[in-house]
Design a protein around this motif. Structure first.
Motif, PDB file in Angstrom:
ATOM      1  N   LYS A 270     -15.753  41.454  -4.798  1.00  0.00           N
ATOM      2  CA  LYS A 270     -16.632  40.404  -5.293  1.00  0.00           C
ATOM      3  C   LYS A 270     -16.691  39.272  -4.290  1.00  0.00           C
ATOM      4  O   LYS A 270     -15.796  39.120  -3.455  1.00  0.00           O
ATOM      5  N   PRO A 271     -17.727  38.460  -4.326  1.00  0.00           N
ATOM      6  CA  PRO A 271     -17.790  37.308  -3.417  1.00  0.00           C
ATOM      7  C   PRO A 271     -16.578  36.412  -3.597  1.00  0.00           C
ATOM      8  O   PRO A 271     -15.992  36.329  -4.673  1.00  0.00           O
ATOM      9  N   GLU A 272     -16.229  35.710  -2.509  1.00  0.00           N
ATOM     10  CA  GLU A 272     -15.024  34.895  -2.528  1.00  0.00           C
ATOM     11  C   GLU A 272     -15.085  33.804  -3.592  1.00  0.00           C
ATOM     12  O   GLU A 272     -14.077  33.411  -4.135  1.00  0.00           O
ATOM     13  N   ILE A 273     -16.291  33.332  -3.893  1.00  0.00           N
ATOM     14  CA  ILE A 273     -16.404  32.240  -4.869  1.00  0.00           C
ATOM     15  C   ILE A 273     -15.890  32.648  -6.237  1.00  0.00           C
ATOM     16  O   ILE A 273     -15.388  31.834  -6.996  1.00  0.00           O
ATOM     17  N   ALA A 274     -15.996  33.958  -6.543  1.00  0.00           N
ATOM     18  CA  ALA A 274     -15.520  34.435  -7.843  1.00  0.00           C
ATOM     19  C   ALA A 274     -14.003  34.382  -7.926  1.00  0.00           C
ATOM     20  O   ALA A 274     -13.428  34.230  -8.998  1.00  0.00           O
ATOM     21  N   ASP A 275     -13.323  34.537  -6.761  1.00  0.00           N
ATOM     22  CA  ASP A 275     -11.861  34.534  -6.773  1.00  0.00           C
ATOM     23  C   ASP A 275     -11.317  33.132  -6.995  1.00  0.00           C
ATOM     24  O   ASP A 275     -10.216  32.957  -7.504  1.00  0.00           O
ATOM     25  N   THR A 276     -12.082  32.123  -6.596  1.00  0.00           N
ATOM     26  CA  THR A 276     -11.592  30.754  -6.739  1.00  0.00           C
ATOM     27  C   THR A 276     -12.173  30.072  -7.961  1.00  0.00           C
ATOM     28  O   THR A 276     -11.958  28.890  -8.166  1.00  0.00           O
ATOM     29  N   GLU A 277     -12.942  30.850  -8.774  1.00  0.00           N
ATOM     30  CA  GLU A 277     -13.584  30.274  -9.960  1.00  0.00           C
ATOM     31  C   GLU A 277     -12.537  29.868 -10.986  1.00  0.00           C
ATOM     32  O   GLU A 277     -11.677  30.651 -11.366  1.00  0.00           O
ATOM     33  N   ALA A 278     -12.606  28.643 -11.408  1.00  0.00           N
ATOM     34  CA  ALA A 278     -11.656  28.162 -12.406  1.00  0.00           C
ATOM     35  C   ALA A 278     -12.023  28.680 -13.772  1.00  0.00           C
ATOM     36  O   ALA A 278     -13.189  28.924 -14.069  1.00  0.00           O
ATOM     37  N   SER A 279     -11.030  28.871 -14.622  1.00  0.00           N
ATOM     38  CA  SER A 279     -11.295  29.307 -15.988  1.00  0.00           C
ATOM     39  C   SER A 279     -11.869  28.153 -16.787  1.00  0.00           C
ATOM     40  O   SER A 279     -11.654  26.983 -16.480  1.00  0.00           O
ATOM     41  N   VAL A 280     -12.631  28.511 -17.813  1.00  0.00           N
ATOM     42  CA  VAL A 280     -13.302  27.495 -18.606  1.00  0.00           C
ATOM     43  C   VAL A 280     -12.277  26.695 -19.404  1.00  0.00           C
ATOM     44  O   VAL A 280     -11.303  27.241 -19.906  1.00  0.00           O
ATOM     45  N   PRO A 281     -12.443  25.391 -19.490  1.00  0.00           N
ATOM     46  CA  PRO A 281     -11.516  24.590 -20.292  1.00  0.00           C
ATOM     47  C   PRO A 281     -11.667  24.911 -21.778  1.00  0.00           C
ATOM     48  O   PRO A 281     -12.683  25.432 -22.205  1.00  0.00           O
ATOM     49  N   MET A 282     -10.646  24.579 -22.544  1.00  0.00           N
ATOM     50  CA  MET A 282     -10.675  24.839 -23.987  1.00  0.00           C
ATOM     51  C   MET A 282     -11.666  23.889 -24.648  1.00  0.00           C
ATOM     52  O   MET A 282     -11.417  22.702 -24.790  1.00  0.00           O
ATOM     53  N   LEU A 283     -12.811  24.433 -25.022  1.00  0.00           N
ATOM     54  CA  LEU A 283     -13.844  23.628 -25.653  1.00  0.00           C
ATOM     55  C   LEU A 283     -13.574  23.507 -27.139  1.00  0.00           C
ATOM     56  O   LEU A 283     -13.116  24.458 -27.777  1.00  0.00           O
ATOM     57  N   SER A 284     -13.882  22.366 -27.693  1.00  0.00           N
ATOM     58  CA  SER A 284     -13.770  22.191 -29.128  1.00  0.00           C
ATOM     59  C   SER A 284     -15.044  22.710 -29.778  1.00  0.00           C
ATOM     60  O   SER A 284     -16.144  22.204 -29.515  1.00  0.00           O
ATOM     61  N   SER A 305     -22.111  31.129 -27.687  1.00  0.00           N
ATOM     62  CA  SER A 305     -21.561  32.028 -26.670  1.00  0.00           C
ATOM     63  C   SER A 305     -20.691  31.194 -25.737  1.00  0.00           C
ATOM     64  O   SER A 305     -21.182  30.264 -25.076  1.00  0.00           O
ATOM     65  N   ILE A 306     -19.404  31.525 -25.694  1.00  0.00           N
ATOM     66  CA  ILE A 306     -18.439  30.753 -24.905  1.00  0.00           C
ATOM     67  C   ILE A 306     -18.344  31.360 -23.509  1.00  0.00           C
ATOM     68  O   ILE A 306     -18.108  32.568 -23.363  1.00  0.00           O
ATOM     69  N   PRO A 307     -18.518  30.560 -22.461  1.00  0.00           N
ATOM     70  CA  PRO A 307     -18.485  31.106 -21.090  1.00  0.00           C
ATOM     71  C   PRO A 307     -17.067  31.470 -20.659  1.00  0.00           C
ATOM     72  O   PRO A 307     -16.078  30.979 -21.213  1.00  0.00           O
ATOM     73  N   SER A 308     -16.995  32.335 -19.681  1.00  0.00           N
ATOM     74  CA  SER A 308     -15.689  32.738 -19.146  1.00  0.00           C
ATOM     75  C   SER A 308     -15.333  31.979 -17.880  1.00  0.00           C
ATOM     76  O   SER A 308     -14.204  32.054 -17.407  1.00  0.00           O
ATOM     77  N   LYS A 309     -16.306  31.254 -17.315  1.00  0.00           N
ATOM     78  CA  LYS A 309     -16.073  30.491 -16.095  1.00  0.00           C
ATOM     79  C   LYS A 309     -16.418  29.027 -16.327  1.00  0.00           C
ATOM     80  O   LYS A 309     -17.310  28.710 -17.096  1.00  0.00           O
ATOM     81  N   ALA A 310     -15.727  28.164 -15.596  1.00  0.00           N
ATOM     82  CA  ALA A 310     -15.926  26.735 -15.767  1.00  0.00           C
ATOM     83  C   ALA A 310     -17.320  26.287 -15.342  1.00  0.00           C
ATOM     84  O   ALA A 310     -17.851  25.306 -15.853  1.00  0.00           O
ATOM     85  N   SER A 311     -17.926  27.032 -14.409  1.00  0.00           N
ATOM     86  CA  SER A 311     -19.252  26.646 -13.926  1.00  0.00           C
ATOM     87  C   SER A 311     -20.367  27.116 -14.851  1.00  0.00           C
ATOM     88  O   SER A 311     -21.514  26.695 -14.707  1.00  0.00           O
TER      89      SER A 311
END
Length: 417
Positions: A270-284, A305-311
């Protein structure tokens, strides 16, 4: 001039009569199967909720748990992450959470949850008898049950494609029958329109059958046309594309990015950006609901729908509820960092053409205006199921008519004397 016009119309009407007749005879059996299953499937949701009520209804036993409390409980018990949910505020209803294990393919598993105790009532992976039955009804309606046959019937296409093709042909013939029926009915009944809108129950069964075919078809005409015009949307790609272009909802399929003629690579690194992708914060989730209700202040069910990535943003859809509830969800895109609205797609803001284009499913199944329109579509589907039967009987009765016997010549001479 009048006799010529009358003769010309008789010739034209005869052509439409023949088209109407043979379109009905050719498609009759398929139309009966499709319309009968469609009559049942109009109330798909209601049948499932009634027969499997333990999944959908709960007893009120105090204050409801918050969505965040339910999520925490479910993630601990199922050892999975919540990736989506369907939430409503009705006190006697369960809520639905979709969970997915890390690395799991697909959309995950949706669980029916008691909002008062966090008890899991069941999930979509468990096929109940009702779900099996409604699955067969859907298969009959869409593919004529041909997808249930393992061995391919034709080498050139799969059984599901074959069923879809036959279904589409029958639906187009049905639509042709509706259109020709309009042409036949209107000029013929315009002078005696009152008689054309009622059934003469005191007549013999042949006349009653004839009146049922004509009168019921007239009363359900607009609904039959809508069902016939939207049906081929799921049978033919050319029809679907034409529908979308007609109602200004067509979008070109995205092509390959960049100059690589082979298109985007699948698999591999996968592209390098995916490896450094931060996990999504715990949304209320409660904050998501509050933001959604502030932007869309009306009663309705909310899907998140809750995202899996912070971006990635949070996708929210809100569906109106009520007897006359209009179909068409309002959609919001929220920032996963501060829940600010980055995009709002409100159904009411769309041009009228696009509202029709995006409502093809609701127009076909009849929930365009909630339970009110569902009942109308249910009745229209019943009528549509009966039309091939009553129409065939009309044709058969006409075939059985014998020409009048001529009087013997001797008797004619005697009568003249």
């Amino acid at each position: 001039m009048q006799p010529k016009k009358s003769t010309a119309w008789k010739s034209i009407r005869n052509i439409f009569d023949q088209i109407h007749l043979y379109a009905g005879l050719i498609s009759g059996l398929v139309v009966i199967a499709v319309c009968l299953s469609g009559t049942v499937y109009v109330y798909n949701t209601e049948i499932r909720e009634f027969m499997d009520s333990e999944l959908y209804f709960v007893e009120e036993t105090g204050p409801r748990m918050t969505a965040d409390e339910l999520r925490s409980s479910l993630e601990q018990s199922a050892e999975s992450k919540v990736v989506g949910l369907m939430w409503n505020e009705e006190s006697d209803r369960s809520v639905q959470f979709t969970l997915k294990k890390e690395g799991e393919e697909g959309r995950g598993t949706t669980y029916y949850v008691n909002p008062y105790s966090a008890e899991i009532l069941g999930n979509t992976s468990d096929r109940t008898q009702t779900a099996e039955f409604m699955g067969y009804m859907f298969s009959l309606h869409r593919w004529l049950l041909l997808d249930q046959i393992e061995e391919p019937i034709l080498e050139s296409m799969g059984n599901r494609d074959l069923g879809r093709f036959i279904n589409g042909v029958a639906t187009l013939l049905f639509l042709l029958g509706v259109i020709t029926g309009i042409v036949i009915w209107v000029p013929n009944k315009v002078k005696s329109w009152k008689q054309g809108l009622k059934v003469k129950w005191s007549a013999n069964w042949k006349r009653v059958n004839h009146d049922l075919h004509n009168t019921l078809a007239f009363y359900s005409l607009i609904f039959l046309f809508i069902m016939g015009a939207t049906g081929p949307f799921w049978s033919y790609s050319w029809y679907r594309e034409g529908w979308q272009k007609t109602w200004d909802t067509y979008q070109e399929s995205p092509g390959p990015r960049g100059g690589n003629a082979e298109g985007p690579r699948r698999g591999g690194a996968k592209p390098e950006i995916a490896d450094t992708e931060a996990s999504v914060p715990m949304l209320s989730l409660e904050d998501v609901f509050a933001k959604t209700n502030a932007e869309l202040p009306y009663e309705g069910n909310i899907r998140v729908s809750i995202p899996s990535k912070a971006s990635d943003p949070v996708s929210v859809s809100k569906y109106r509820t009520g007897f006359f509830a209009r179909a068409g969800a309002d959609q919001l895109t929220l920032s996963s960092t501060d829940l600010s609205v980055t995009e709002a797609n409100l159904f009411s803001d769309l041009p009228f053409r696009q509202q029709i284009g995006r409502s093809v499913k609701s127009l076909h199944v009849g929930d365009i205006f909630g339970q009110f329109s569902k009942f109308l579509w249910f009745v229209a589907c019943l009528i549509a199921t009966s039309l091939p039967i009553t129409g065939t009987l009309i044709w058969w009765n006409k075939r059985k008519k014998k020409p009048a016997k001529k009087k013997p010549i001797a008797r004619q001479v005697a009568e003249m004397a």
